[in-house]
Design an enzyme around this catalytic site. Structure first.
Site, PDB file in Angstrom:
ATOM      1  N   TYR A   1      59.552  72.148  30.976  1.00  0.00           N
ATOM      2  CA  TYR A   1      59.760  72.218  29.534  1.00  0.00           C
ATOM      3  C   TYR A   1      61.248  72.379  29.206  1.00  0.00           C
ATOM      4  O   TYR A   1      61.809  73.477  29.281  1.00  0.00           O
ATOM      5  CB  TYR A   1      58.972  73.379  28.927  1.00  0.00           C
TER       6      TYR A   1
ATOM      7  N   HIS B   1      51.385  72.403  38.700  1.00  0.00           N
ATOM      8  CA  HIS B   1      51.575  71.708  37.431  1.00  0.00           C
ATOM      9  C   HIS B   1      51.364  70.202  37.567  1.00  0.00           C
ATOM     10  O   HIS B   1      52.113  69.519  38.261  1.00  0.00           O
ATOM     11  CB  HIS B   1      53.004  71.976  36.912  1.00  0.00           C
TER      12      HIS B   1
END
Length: 328
Positions: A54, A138
């Site tokens: 992010y 992830h």
């Protein structure tokens, strides 16, 4: 607070997703990001989720800067591994990957034991904290073999060493998460966008398996990246322009909500939270206003007649659990 699987880690029923404060799509100022996290704290949210992906670490830096002001024992923090950041300043921005930040690093897929430890150590440095509570693999969609052969055992070792309290995987699909639930000893999985009022694909495999095995589920993407928050032409679904068919379906859902004196946002959040396998509903927010609105909507009791009408109109499967709601 709800416990994650058989671990000692607990999470609030509503949680804060920090992807947006990593400048998802558009820039978020330092002040705006800080105020969003503080608003979450003020509304009782005690579970915060981030990732190196992010904003090339920006989300972790911003989240850590705010959380360091609060007692470490008072909140739960998760981050993710599988994308390792390497310096590679070639100019330009990272918008091709969805983030309005300078392209100072490149992402390297790495589910090796060494890569996971290095990624976690770098995350702790950016966060300015000595530990995280939960670590997720992830998006291993295209790296399933490495994730199961190397990544998962590495997380299991970190848990056995007491480095982290709970482990799992976070993805935008339900199928591989179901495999994690059935074939490993994960505590939790984070399923984004696959259990919403528009997409119940997690209902047939993942959620029943998780409930049966005592694995917790965190649901992300309750609004399907925007369409269920504000259904209108140009709204996004799964981070792209919403298909016409889904827009029309969302507008039908909103019309039912309007008839029953509630909001589609409240219904979307309540639906995700109603399944017994779900420990927390993760909402991404880029401002204090969005946080406060989500916290308010999460507390709204949606009338039972709303759910009854959705089922009668074929807008919700009969087997999907719904909140008790208020009497019709």
């Amino acid at each position: 607070m709800n416990r994650l699987g058989r671990s000692g880690v607990e999470v609030s029923a509503l949680s804060f997703g920090a992807g947006a404060i990593g400048n998802l799509y558009t820039e978020v100022s330092e002040e705006q990001a800080r105020d969003a996290v503080e608003a979450a704290w003020q509304r009782g949210i005690r579970y915060f989720d981030t990732a190196p992906h992010y904003g090339l670490g920006l989300s972790e830096r911003r989240l850590g800067a705010v959380l360091r002001r609060h007692p470490r024992s008072a909140y739960t923090l998760s981050t993710k591994v599988g994308r390792r950041l390497e310096p590679a300043d070639q100019g330009g921005d990272d918008l091709a990957n969805g983030f309005a930040v300078p392209a100072t690093h490149r992402r390297v897929w790495d589910f090796s034991a060494d890569g996971i430890r290095r990624t976690l150590e770098a995350s702790l440095e950016r966060l300015g904290l000595d530990r995280v509570d939960v670590v997720y693999l992830h998006d291993p969609d295209q790296h399933g073999e490495a994730a199961f052969r190397e990544g998962y055992p590495a997380l299991e070792k970190l848990r056995s060493e007491g480095v982290v309290g709970a482990i799992g995987a976070g993805m935008n699909q339900a199928e591989m998460l179901t495999r994690f639930v059935r074939d490993t000893d994960v505590d939790v999985v984070l399923c984004a966008g696959r259990y919403t009022l528009l997409d119940q694909s997690a209902l047939t495999g993942l959620l029943p398996a998780a409930h049966e095995r005592g694995v917790s589920v965190v649901i992300g993407g309750a609004f399907n990246s925007g369409l269920l928050a504000d259904p209108r032409p140009g709204a996004t679904y799964n981070y792209t322009a919403a298909p016409t068919e889904l827009l029309h379906r969302a507008l039908r859902l909103k019309a039912v909500a309007d008839r029953h004196g509630t909001t589609l946002r409240a219904a979307a959040l309540a639906f995700c939270a109603a399944h017994p396998a779900v420990a927390s509903v993760l909402v991404g927010a880029r401002s204090a206003h969005e946080v406060r609105d989500c916290a308010h909507q999460f507390k709204v009791r949606v009338p039972a007649a709303f759910w009854q009408e959705l089922r009668a109109k074929g807008l919700l499967p009969a087997e999907a659990p719904v909140p008790a709601g208020e009497p019709a």
